[in-house]
Scaffold this motif. Structure first.
Motif, PDB file in Angstrom:
ATOM      1  N   ARG A  51       0.833  -1.200   0.000  1.00  0.00           N
ATOM      2  CA  ARG A  51       0.000   0.000   0.000  1.00  0.00           C
ATOM      3  C   ARG A  51       0.870   1.253   0.000  1.00  0.00           C
ATOM      4  NH1 ARG A  51      -5.180  -0.119   1.986  1.00  0.00           N
ATOM      5  NH2 ARG A  51      -4.781   1.585   3.438  1.00  0.00           N
ATOM      6  N   PHE A  52       1.982   1.170   0.732  1.00  0.00           N
ATOM      7  CA  PHE A  52       2.901   2.301   0.793  1.00  0.00           C
ATOM      8  C   PHE A  52       3.422   2.614  -0.616  1.00  0.00           C
ATOM      9  CE2 PHE A  52       5.590   4.016   4.478  1.00  0.00           C
ATOM     10  CZ  PHE A  52       5.645   5.272   3.897  1.00  0.00           C
ATOM     11  N   VAL A  53       3.821   1.574  -1.325  1.00  0.00           N
ATOM     12  CA  VAL A  53       4.353   1.770  -2.675  1.00  0.00           C
ATOM     13  C   VAL A  53       3.267   2.331  -3.598  1.00  0.00           C
ATOM     14  CG1 VAL A  53       5.318   0.600  -4.686  1.00  0.00           C
ATOM     15  CG2 VAL A  53       6.130   0.011  -2.391  1.00  0.00           C
ATOM     16  N   GLN A  54       2.035   1.840  -3.419  1.00  0.00           N
ATOM     17  CA  GLN A  54       0.940   2.339  -4.242  1.00  0.00           C
ATOM     18  C   GLN A  54       0.675   3.830  -3.990  1.00  0.00           C
ATOM     19  OE1 GLN A  54      -2.456  -0.125  -3.449  1.00  0.00           O
ATOM     20  NE2 GLN A  54      -1.508  -1.972  -4.270  1.00  0.00           N
ATOM     21  N   THR A  57       3.089   7.779  -5.508  1.00  0.00           N
ATOM     22  CA  THR A  57       2.846   8.890  -6.429  1.00  0.00           C
ATOM     23  C   THR A  57       2.128  10.032  -5.731  1.00  0.00           C
ATOM     24  OG1 THR A  57       2.741   7.354  -8.300  1.00  0.00           O
ATOM     25  CG2 THR A  57       1.780   9.547  -8.603  1.00  0.00           C
ATOM     26  N   ALA A  58       1.096   9.671  -4.928  1.00  0.00           N
ATOM     27  CA  ALA A  58       0.337  10.713  -4.229  1.00  0.00           C
ATOM     28  C   ALA A  58       1.212  11.430  -3.213  1.00  0.00           C
ATOM     29  CB  ALA A  58      -0.882  10.107  -3.544  1.00  0.00           C
ATOM     30  N   LEU A  59       2.031  10.666  -2.464  1.00  0.00           N
ATOM     31  CA  LEU A  59       2.870  11.264  -1.433  1.00  0.00           C
ATOM     32  C   LEU A  59       3.948  12.163  -2.039  1.00  0.00           C
ATOM     33  CD1 LEU A  59       3.333   8.209   0.969  1.00  0.00           C
ATOM     34  CD2 LEU A  59       1.876  10.204   1.309  1.00  0.00           C
ATOM     35  N   LEU A  60       4.571  11.691  -3.101  1.00  0.00           N
ATOM     36  CA  LEU A  60       5.633  12.480  -3.717  1.00  0.00           C
ATOM     37  C   LEU A  60       5.081  13.668  -4.502  1.00  0.00           C
ATOM     38  CD1 LEU A  60       8.060   9.689  -5.029  1.00  0.00           C
ATOM     39  CD2 LEU A  60       8.100  10.908  -2.845  1.00  0.00           C
ATOM     40  N   GLY A  61       3.789  13.606  -4.844  1.00  0.00           N
ATOM     41  CA  GLY A  61       3.204  14.670  -5.657  1.00  0.00           C
ATOM     42  C   GLY A  61       2.655  15.831  -4.854  1.00  0.00           C
ATOM     43  N   LEU A  62       2.656  15.708  -3.517  1.00  0.00           N
ATOM     44  CA  LEU A  62       2.129  16.786  -2.689  1.00  0.00           C
ATOM     45  C   LEU A  62       3.204  17.845  -2.482  1.00  0.00           C
ATOM     46  CD1 LEU A  62       0.033  15.020   0.109  1.00  0.00           C
ATOM     47  CD2 LEU A  62      -0.803  16.445  -1.763  1.00  0.00           C
ATOM     48  N   GLU A  63       3.116  18.912  -3.221  1.00  0.00           N
ATOM     49  CA  GLU A  63       4.070  20.012  -3.089  1.00  0.00           C
ATOM     50  C   GLU A  63       3.313  21.308  -2.820  1.00  0.00           C
ATOM     51  OE1 GLU A  63       6.823  20.342  -6.251  1.00  0.00           O
ATOM     52  OE2 GLU A  63       7.509  18.252  -6.147  1.00  0.00           O
ATOM     53  N   ALA A 124      -5.883  17.208  -4.257  1.00  0.00           N
ATOM     54  CA  ALA A 124      -5.170  16.083  -4.871  1.00  0.00           C
ATOM     55  C   ALA A 124      -5.769  14.741  -4.460  1.00  0.00           C
ATOM     56  CB  ALA A 124      -3.697  16.126  -4.480  1.00  0.00           C
ATOM     57  N   GLY A 125      -6.856  14.783  -3.696  1.00  0.00           N
ATOM     58  CA  GLY A 125      -7.515  13.545  -3.284  1.00  0.00           C
ATOM     59  C   GLY A 125      -6.886  12.870  -2.089  1.00  0.00           C
ATOM     60  N   VAL A 126      -6.103  13.595  -1.302  1.00  0.00           N
ATOM     61  CA  VAL A 126      -5.420  13.013  -0.146  1.00  0.00           C
ATOM     62  C   VAL A 126      -6.025  13.581   1.131  1.00  0.00           C
ATOM     63  CG1 VAL A 126      -3.216  12.740   1.060  1.00  0.00           C
ATOM     64  CG2 VAL A 126      -3.278  12.719  -1.437  1.00  0.00           C
ATOM     65  N   VAL A 127      -6.427  12.688   2.034  1.00  0.00           N
ATOM     66  CA  VAL A 127      -6.919  13.075   3.354  1.00  0.00           C
ATOM     67  C   VAL A 127      -5.823  12.760   4.365  1.00  0.00           C
ATOM     68  CG1 VAL A 127      -8.712  12.694   5.103  1.00  0.00           C
ATOM     69  CG2 VAL A 127      -9.284  12.586   2.671  1.00  0.00           C
ATOM     70  N   HIS A 128      -5.516  13.716   5.220  1.00  0.00           N
ATOM     71  CA  HIS A 128      -4.421  13.520   6.169  1.00  0.00           C
ATOM     72  C   HIS A 128      -4.785  12.499   7.246  1.00  0.00           C
ATOM     73  CE1 HIS A 128      -1.504  14.277   9.346  1.00  0.00           C
ATOM     74  NE2 HIS A 128      -0.768  14.938   8.458  1.00  0.00           N
ATOM     75  N   ARG A 129      -5.908  12.709   7.930  1.00  0.00           N
ATOM     76  CA  ARG A 129      -6.482  11.805   8.924  1.00  0.00           C
ATOM     77  C   ARG A 129      -5.799  11.834  10.289  1.00  0.00           C
ATOM     78  NH1 ARG A 129      -7.710   6.005   6.392  1.00  0.00           N
ATOM     79  NH2 ARG A 129      -8.443   5.769   8.525  1.00  0.00           N
ATOM     80  N   ASP A 130      -4.765  12.609  10.466  1.00  0.00           N
ATOM     81  CA  ASP A 130      -4.134  12.673  11.788  1.00  0.00           C
ATOM     82  C   ASP A 130      -3.589  14.080  12.047  1.00  0.00           C
ATOM     83  OD1 ASP A 130      -3.458  11.607  14.243  1.00  0.00           O
ATOM     84  OD2 ASP A 130      -1.505  10.894  13.584  1.00  0.00           O
ATOM     85  N   VAL A 131      -4.437  15.084  11.837  1.00  0.00           N
ATOM     86  CA  VAL A 131      -4.034  16.470  12.079  1.00  0.00           C
ATOM     87  C   VAL A 131      -4.005  16.707  13.593  1.00  0.00           C
ATOM     88  CG1 VAL A 131      -4.632  18.885  11.751  1.00  0.00           C
ATOM     89  CG2 VAL A 131      -5.006  17.247   9.899  1.00  0.00           C
ATOM     90  N   GLY A 158      -0.530  10.648   4.803  1.00  0.00           N
ATOM     91  CA  GLY A 158      -0.610   9.268   4.352  1.00  0.00           C
ATOM     92  C   GLY A 158      -0.259   8.230   5.386  1.00  0.00           C
ATOM     93  N   VAL A 159       0.383   8.608   6.488  1.00  0.00           N
ATOM     94  CA  VAL A 159       0.829   7.605   7.462  1.00  0.00           C
ATOM     95  C   VAL A 159      -0.368   6.939   8.128  1.00  0.00           C
ATOM     96  CG1 VAL A 159       2.082   7.247   9.607  1.00  0.00           C
ATOM     97  CG2 VAL A 159       3.045   8.710   7.838  1.00  0.00           C
ATOM     98  N   ALA A 160      -1.356   7.725   8.568  1.00  0.00           N
ATOM     99  CA  ALA A 160      -2.518   7.150   9.232  1.00  0.00           C
ATOM    100  C   ALA A 160      -3.270   6.206   8.290  1.00  0.00           C
ATOM    101  CB  ALA A 160      -3.452   8.255   9.717  1.00  0.00           C
ATOM    102  N   LYS A 161      -3.409   6.603   7.029  1.00  0.00           N
ATOM    103  CA  LYS A 161      -4.113   5.756   6.068  1.00  0.00           C
ATOM    104  C   LYS A 161      -3.365   4.456   5.832  1.00  0.00           C
ATOM    105  CE  LYS A 161      -5.871   5.722   1.314  1.00  0.00           C
ATOM    106  NZ  LYS A 161      -5.999   6.485   0.063  1.00  0.00           N
ATOM    107  N   LEU A 162      -2.054   4.540   5.782  1.00  0.00           N
ATOM    108  CA  LEU A 162      -1.262   3.337   5.544  1.00  0.00           C
ATOM    109  C   LEU A 162      -1.354   2.376   6.714  1.00  0.00           C
ATOM    110  CD1 LEU A 162       1.848   5.040   3.942  1.00  0.00           C
ATOM    111  CD2 LEU A 162       0.211   3.557   2.785  1.00  0.00           C
ATOM    112  N   ILE A 163      -1.321   2.923   7.930  1.00  0.00           N
ATOM    113  CA  ILE A 163      -1.407   2.061   9.111  1.00  0.00           C
ATOM    114  C   ILE A 163      -2.773   1.417   9.212  1.00  0.00           C
ATOM    115  CG2 ILE A 163      -1.339   2.054  11.633  1.00  0.00           C
ATOM    116  CD1 ILE A 163       0.701   4.273  11.494  1.00  0.00           C
ATOM    117  N   ASP A 164      -3.795   2.133   8.825  1.00  0.00           N
ATOM    118  CA  ASP A 164      -5.172   1.666   8.952  1.00  0.00           C
ATOM    119  C   ASP A 164      -5.553   0.784   7.768  1.00  0.00           C
ATOM    120  OD1 ASP A 164      -7.697   1.306   9.846  1.00  0.00           O
ATOM    121  OD2 ASP A 164      -8.439   3.282   9.299  1.00  0.00           O
ATOM    122  N   SER A 165      -4.853  -0.328   7.608  1.00  0.00           N
ATOM    123  CA  SER A 165      -5.133  -1.249   6.511  1.00  0.00           C
ATOM    124  C   SER A 165      -6.088  -2.335   6.990  1.00  0.00           C
ATOM    125  CB  SER A 165      -3.835  -1.887   5.998  1.00  0.00           C
ATOM    126  OG  SER A 165      -3.245  -2.676   7.006  1.00  0.00           O
TER     127      SER A 165
END
Length: 408
Positions: A51-54, A57-63, A124-131, A158-165
């Motif tokens: 999931r991290f690898v997937q 693109t989203a993580l590296l594209g957040l500028e 960009a379609g990314v929710v942080h989820r741990d503000v 992306g960390v919270a989303k990745l952990i919450d698999s």
């Protein structure tokens, strides 16, 4: 001790520890970087790594100027790491611990920066989820903004989303930090962009008041308050700013502002906040039920008093002011959310009223208990005396009855 991270990076010094891993000061081909090395149990989870690898693109594209840029993702043996821009400064939690509460102008300027970051992420379609304050970094080398605030950057996307698999948590589990969880997450609904707005409004409330609106005590009680209680007003701030906070803490996600709207509305408030000192707010103590549940000890001279804003939210943990409490919990059932010691909204009490959990309240409870105990002893004594008189009276009458029946 330095360690290699993949083939391009070297981690030299630990900068901090978080619930998901350790942050190192590192060196890469282009100079200093921050390396977030995720926990080994996360790195050994093949599904999570996938999931991290997937998400790469989203993580590296957040500028964005207010987002800590992710430069690289390293998957090497047992190492799973995010390589990020190095921010020369501290996190918002550290500043909050040092100052207890911020002047409204600085607090609003910081939160407006974070809202800008969330607007870019949500687009960009990314929710942080741990503000939360731990995930907001203050760039001490950046230009000072309104109220002397340093530029704020949001990190850990992306960390919270990745952990919450699905493999790590069932549908009956939730992941997050209890103080900042939106009601819909507590009720088991999927997180949308609005959960970040709720969490950010909670952060703003905390920066102004020195404590979160629904925090303190047992995690289950915290979750219940998010669903059932209304936020207690903060005196001394402009009504329009307060209404912004209330709207973004609405129980219904659709009622909250979007991140871009929140950023714009907050910046409109800055001129009216210039020069305003930090609020003078009494920090609420734990409610009576929470105090009993946590077995709160009596205040000891020289020891900090445990209050809603500084209690451990992980069972068995020591009081941890940095709120490193990203943990999984069971979703409370509807009956649990509707009832319990913390199931009703708290309204401001009249002046002089005893606050549940306060020293006066506990003293009153002790006096009532002593009064009841004394009354019980007196009642037992009265019952005993009455029984004695009844027995004595019966003994005195018995010979007469016997004599009368035996008379000729």
């Amino acid at each position: 001790m330095a360690r290699k991270i993949g083939s391009r990076y070297t981690a030299n010094q630990i900068l901090g520890r978080g619930s998901a891993g350790t942050v190192w000061l590192g060196e890469g081909p282009e100079g200093p970087v921050a390396v977030k090395l995720l926990r080994e149990d996360l790195a050994s989870d093949e599904e999570l790594v996938g999931r991290f690898v997937q998400e790469r693109t989203a993580l590296l594209g957040l500028e964005h100027p207010h987002i800590v840029t992710v430069r690289d993702l390293v998957v090497d043996g047992n190492d799973l790491a995010l390589v990020m821009d190095l921010v020369r400064g501290t996190d918002l939690r550290t500043r909050l611990e040092r100052e207890r509460r911020l002047a409204p102008e600085a607090a609003v300027a910081i939160v407006a920066d974070v809202a800008d970051a969330l607007a870019a992420a949500h687009a960009a379609g990314v929710v942080h989820r741990d503000v939360k304050p731990e995930n907001v970094l203050l760039d001490m080398q950046g230009p000072l903004g309104p109220g002397g605030a340093h530029p704020a950057l949001l990190t850990d996307f992306g960390v919270a989303k990745l952990i919450d698999s699905p493999k790590r948590t069932r549908a009956t589990k939730i992941i997050g930090t209890p103080d900042y969880l939106a009601p819909e997450i507590v009720e088991g609904l999927p997180p949308r962009a609005s959960v970040d707005i709720y969490a950010l409004a909670t952060v703003l409330y905390e920066l102004l008041a020195g404590f979160t609106p629904f925090g303190g005590g047992h995690p289950g009680a915290v979750l219940r308050r998010h669903v059932t209680e209304t936020v207690v007003p903060l005196p001394g701030i402009p009504e329009e700013l307060w209404q912004l906070i209330v709207q973004c803490l609405a129980k219904a996600p659709a009622s909250r502002l979007r991140a871009s709207e929140l950023a714009a509305r907050l910046r409109e408030q800055l001129p009216t906040l210039a020069g305003m000192p930090p609020l003078d707010v009494d920090e609420p103590e734990l409610a009576e039920g929470a105090a009993e549940e946590e077995q709160e000890p009596a205040a000891v001279p020289g020891e900090p008093v445990r209050r809603r804003g500084a209690v451990p939210l992980v069972p068995g943990a020591k009081p941890d002011s940095n709120r490193d409490t990203h943990t999984s919990m069971r979703v409370p059932g509807p009956d649990e959310l509707a009832g319990g010691a913390h199931g009703t909204a708290r309204a401001p009490r009249p002046t002089g009223a005893r606050r549940p959990g306060s020293a006066r309240h506990r003293a009153a409870v002790r006096r009532r208990r002593v009064t009841l105990a004394v009354a019980g002893v007196v009642l037992a004594a009265v019952v005993g005396v009455g029984a004695w008189w009844a027995s004595a009276d019966g003994d005195s009458k018995a010979p007469q009855d016997t004599h009368s029946t035996s008379a000729p």
